[in-house]
Write a protein that holds these residues in place. Structure first.
Motif, short mmCIF file in Angstrom:
data_model
loop_
_atom_site.label_atom_id
_atom_site.label_comp_id
_atom_site.label_asym_id
_atom_site.label_seq_id
_atom_site.Cartn_x
_atom_site.Cartn_y
_atom_site.Cartn_z
N LYS A 77 26.01 -30.86 -21.99
CA LYS A 77 27.17 -30.65 -21.38
C LYS A 77 27.57 -29.14 -21.89
O LYS A 77 27.65 -28.80 -22.90
N TYR A 78 27.74 -28.09 -20.63
CA TYR A 78 28.20 -26.76 -21.13
C TYR A 78 29.47 -26.67 -20.43
O TYR A 78 29.87 -27.21 -19.67
N ASN A 98 23.93 -29.10 -13.42
CA ASN A 98 23.22 -27.86 -14.28
C ASN A 98 22.32 -27.20 -13.41
O ASN A 98 21.26 -27.69 -13.23
N ASP A 119 32.15 -25.13 -18.12
CA ASP A 119 32.15 -24.39 -16.93
C ASP A 119 33.49 -23.44 -17.04
O ASP A 119 34.65 -23.90 -16.72
N CYS A 140 24.19 -33.84 -12.91
CA CYS A 140 24.36 -34.41 -14.27
C CYS A 140 24.71 -35.84 -14.34
O CYS A 140 25.17 -36.37 -13.82
N ILE A 171 26.96 -25.31 -13.41
CA ILE A 171 26.88 -24.38 -14.40
C ILE A 171 25.67 -23.39 -14.22
O ILE A 171 24.51 -23.83 -13.62
N TYR A 215 28.02 -24.44 -25.41
CA TYR A 215 27.44 -25.83 -25.77
C TYR A 215 28.72 -26.62 -26.07
O TYR A 215 29.12 -26.71 -26.97
N TYR A 252 25.62 -19.72 -22.62
CA TYR A 252 26.46 -20.70 -22.33
C TYR A 252 27.06 -21.26 -23.75
O TYR A 252 26.62 -21.34 -24.85
N ASN A 290 15.72 -23.03 -18.60
CA ASN A 290 15.76 -23.58 -19.94
C ASN A 290 15.44 -22.50 -20.95
O ASN A 290 14.33 -21.67 -20.63
N ASP A 320 22.86 -36.15 -20.50
CA ASP A 320 22.56 -34.56 -20.34
C ASP A 320 23.44 -33.57 -21.17
O ASP A 320 24.44 -34.03 -21.64
N TYR A 336 17.93 -29.41 -17.14
CA TYR A 336 18.21 -28.04 -18.16
C TYR A 336 18.99 -28.46 -19.39
O TYR A 336 20.14 -28.20 -19.28
N ASN A 337 18.52 -29.12 -20.19
CA ASN A 337 19.00 -29.66 -21.21
C ASN A 337 18.85 -28.70 -22.43
O ASN A 337 19.33 -29.03 -23.57
#
Length: 465
Positions: A293-294, A282, A296, A287, A303, A250, A248, A229, A291, A388-389
């Motif tokens: 979202k990133y 994550n 991929d 997830c 992630i 977002y 990343y 994080n 949570d 990992y937010n």
């Protein structure tokens, strides 16, 4: 008690030549032969040259006759030059030895302590500049424009790590890497009105600088990222500017269970060998709805560092300022503005205040965090010491463009006859206000963040590179 003394010496021999032909052609040259005791004998001396020329068009008789009423100055100039920078320290190229505290029998062993650096040389910059100076109506209106290109080679790297098989852990200095800075600058000054009592004038300037890495230092450590994080990757890549952000992308918040399913490049749901939908992770954490979202990038359902991409840099598109001054008799009111446009910054303060990871105070923004399906928000759910937010992503990269009223000054100049009564040559009284107005969309406290150091500064210490 301990004491010591050291010596470092620089010697420069400088020659300059200026020549003017027919009043309107001027050429010049400068030669700087410089030596520095921080470099070994073979490369201790360097010759740094510069040459320039200018055409003063207003001095051409045929042109002056036609333009004398409105053209005060018209100069076109070009210059090229070199400059050098030597390493700091007292003879850092000298190889030294040290005695071990433990003895070998009755003798004290002597071992190498620092490497001899006979090939160390000057860091050299080459720059050319093309510019023009214009003046109109007895210089009431003046303009200056410059375009430049500067390349720096053999960047000085300090405390470079080397393989332990060399019998050393670091060497004091080495030359490696190349960078380029190019851009333009423009300034205009205008005397709007002037008589015996009044004077009103203004100025404006704007500049743009583009930075690019041409060659990477040979000692560059490729991997400077650990998954976690708040962590952003630190990378120097050829073709990108220094001060670039890597992290990343977002994509908001997972709204429901189906939203957490991993997708392939075509957008289809990915499934395991049993036909079950694969749920995104994550890092090592599965997830759930709510949570972060990133994106991929490689579509593997996880992630991690393989999904890190370029997400911006901290170099502004343009910078500049403006000023206006009004004078009436002995009173003067002046205002000064400055601005930066197109600059990105990682708002780490906002990151900490929206993390919801521990017991620290949080900002009011977290009141709109995700709680249930259908919540329209970009802030994930609260997770205490879990998940990992708030990975290093473009979620916290903000545009910190601003226009600021930097100073306002009211000045009164006491008349000379009053000053003479108290035996003073001049007396002025003034009041100044600083940073009175700022126009920006930046969510942090102050958009005027510190600009990155020059590339040649960033590269000197391999531990920060």
């Amino acid at each position: 008690l301990n004491s010591g003394t050291s010596d470092a010496r620089t010697l420069s021999l400088i020659g300059n030549l200026n020549y003017t032909f027919m009043k309107w052609i001027t050429v010049n040259g400068t030669w700087n032969y410089e030596g520095n005791s921080a470099i070994a004998k073979d490369n201790r001396w360097g010759l740094f040259q510069s040459y320039g020329g200018a055409l003063n068009l207003q001095e051409i008789e045929s042109l002056a006759e036609k333009t004398e009423r409105w053209l005060s100055q018209a100069k076109i100039r070009y210059s090229w030059g070199q400059s050098g920078q030597a390493p700091s320290g007292t003879s850092p190229y000298v190889g030294t030895y040290t005695a071990l505290t433990s003895k070998y029998g009755t003798a004290t062993p002597i071992i190498p302590n620092s490497m001899q650096l006979e090939k160390l040389k000057w860091e050299t910059s080459e720059e050319w500049d093309l510019g023009t100076d214009l003046g109109f109506f007895n210089n009431k209106l003046t303009m200056t424009f410059d375009y430049y290109d500067k390349k720096t080679h053999d960047l000085l790297q300090k405390k470079v790590k080397v393989a332990s098989t060399s019998a050393y852990s670091t060497i004091a200095w080495t030359n490696s890497g190349s960078v380029e800075n190019k851009g333009w600058e423009y300034r205009i000054d205008y005397e709007i009105f002037k008589n015996k009592k009044w004077l009103l004038k203004m100025d404006f300037n704007i500049a743009r600088n583009e930075n690019e890495i041409l060659k990477l230092p040979s000692n560059l450590t490729e991997d400077t990222y650990s998954f976690g994080n708040g962590n952003y990757a630190q990378k120097l890549l050829i073709g990108t500017p220094t001060g670039s952000f890597f992290g990343y992308r977002y994509k908001g918040v997972y709204q429901n269970t189906e939203d957490t399913y991993a997708r392939d490049a075509e957008g289809g749901i990915m499934r395991d060998l049993s036909g079950n939908a694969i749920v995104m992770k994550n890092g090592s954490y599965l997830c759930y709805p709510g949570d972060a979202k990133y994106e991929d990038i490689n579509h593997d359902g996880i992630i991690d560092e393989n999904d890190i991409v370029y997400i911006g840099n901290c170099n502004p598109m343009v910078t500049g300022g403006a000023g206006i001054s009004a004078k009436y008799k002995d009173w003067t009111l002046s205002m000064r503005f400055n601005y930066r446009l197109g600059q990105k910054v990682i708002n780490s303060s906002r990151m900490n205040n929206e993390a919801m990871y521990n017991t620290d105070n949080q900002s009011k923004a977290v009141l709109r965090r995700w709680r249930s399906e259908g919540d329209q928000t970009d802030i994930p759910r609260a997770l205490y010491n879990y998940g990992y937010n708030y990975l290093g992503s473009d979620r916290f990269v903000e545009d910190c463009s601003y226009v600021r009223l930097q100073t306002v000054t009211l000045n009164y100049k006491v008349p000379k006859k009053w000053c003479e009564k108290v035996h003073a040559s001049s007396i002025s009284c003034f009041v100044t206000g600083y940073d009175l107005l700022t126009f920006t969309d930046y969510k942090g406290q102050d958009p005027e963040v510190t600009l990155p150091k020059k590339v040649t500064d960033l590269s000197k210490d391999s531990s920060t590179t």
